[in-house]
Design an enzyme around this catalytic site. Sequence first.
Site, PDB file in Angstrom:
ATOM      1  N   GLU A  65       0.478  14.738 -15.674  1.00 30.40           N
ATOM      2  CA  GLU A  65       1.826  15.149 -16.534  1.00 30.40           C
ATOM      3  C   GLU A  65       2.881  15.936 -15.605  1.00 30.40           C
ATOM      4  O   GLU A  65       3.957  15.142 -15.342  1.00 30.40           O
ATOM      5  CB  GLU A  65       1.645  15.956 -17.764  1.00 30.40           C
ATOM      6  CG  GLU A  65       0.688  15.500 -18.962  1.00 30.40           C
ATOM      7  CD  GLU A  65      -0.487  16.240 -18.776  1.00 30.40           C
ATOM      8  OE1 GLU A  65      -1.056  16.249 -17.480  1.00 30.40           O
ATOM      9  OE2 GLU A  65      -1.256  16.263 -19.817  1.00 30.40           O
ATOM     10  N   CYS A 100      -2.022  20.520 -21.018  1.00 34.65           N
ATOM     11  CA  CYS A 100      -2.290  21.952 -20.973  1.00 34.65           C
ATOM     12  C   CYS A 100      -1.019  22.763 -21.286  1.00 34.65           C
ATOM     13  O   CYS A 100       0.033  22.321 -21.277  1.00 34.65           O
ATOM     14  CB  CYS A 100      -2.913  22.233 -19.802  1.00 34.65           C
ATOM     15  SG  CYS A 100      -1.674  22.157 -18.264  1.00 34.65           S
TER      16      CYS A 100
HETATM   17  N1  THU Z   1      -5.650  17.709 -16.443  1.00 38.76           N
HETATM   18  C1  THU Z   1      -4.579  17.089 -16.614  1.00 38.76           C
HETATM   19  O1  THU Z   1      -4.202  16.226 -15.488  1.00 38.76           O
HETATM   20  N2  THU Z   1      -3.797  16.903 -17.655  1.00 38.76           N
HETATM   21  C2  THU Z   1      -4.116  17.557 -18.744  1.00 38.76           C
HETATM   22  O2  THU Z   1      -3.299  17.701 -19.761  1.00 38.76           O
HETATM   23  C3  THU Z   1      -5.254  18.392 -18.785  1.00 38.76           C
HETATM   24  C4  THU Z   1      -6.096  18.577 -17.533  1.00 38.76           C
HETATM   25  C5  THU Z   1      -6.734  17.746 -15.324  1.00 38.76           C
HETATM   26  C6  THU Z   1      -6.724  18.887 -14.608  1.00 38.76           C
HETATM   27  C7  THU Z   1      -8.084  18.772 -13.968  1.00 38.76           C
HETATM   28  O3  THU Z   1      -8.071  17.976 -12.791  1.00 38.76           O
HETATM   29  C8  THU Z   1      -8.843  17.994 -15.040  1.00 38.76           C
HETATM   30  O4  THU Z   1      -7.825  17.342 -15.907  1.00 38.76           O
HETATM   31  C9  THU Z   1      -9.863  19.038 -15.740  1.00 38.76           C
HETATM   32  O5  THU Z   1      -9.262  20.211 -16.167  1.00 38.76           O
END
Ligand code: THU
Length: 140
Positions: A65, A100
């Site tokens: 994001e 997140c």
């Molecule tokens: N991650 C994202 O790219 N976006 C989110 O909204 C949640 C987590 C990624 C970060 C990391 O590379 C993987 O997901 C596991 O946490």
Amino acid sequence: MDDMLFDGVEITDDILMELAKELLPRSYAPYSHVNVGAALLTKGKKVYFGCNVENASYGATMCAERAAIYTAIAQGDRDFEAIAITGIKNGDLGEPFYPCGMCLQVMKEFCDDDFKIIVEEGMNNVTYTLKDLLPKGFSL
Ligand code: THU
């Protein structure tokens, strides 16, 4: 995918989600094996893309994001309408990937409360607002 201008074409939430899926093969996630793709729609009907990029120093990881939002900002676009987020965990599509806390805070910086956040819940695409997911967010 490079950023794309959809002039005169309606980008539905479902189309935005399909575009987000195009990014999954570009995700770099050798540590978590969680691949995430994002497609960000501007009010000017341009779509920017992002995927997660991990690092051996885990804290340097960038979420899909924020990658999409920062790409748009670097191109001079800051008026955002919606983002679709998709992910694959252990090979399974359809598991919901909600942004997140750090990504929600970045959205809070640039987006209105009615900014749309589209996620997959099983077979359905479900649309939330930033206000839904961050009801009492911090801002100055
Ligand atoms: N991650 C994202 O790219 N976006 C989110 O909204 C949640 C987590 C990624 C970060 C990391 O590379 C993987 O997901 C596991 O946490």
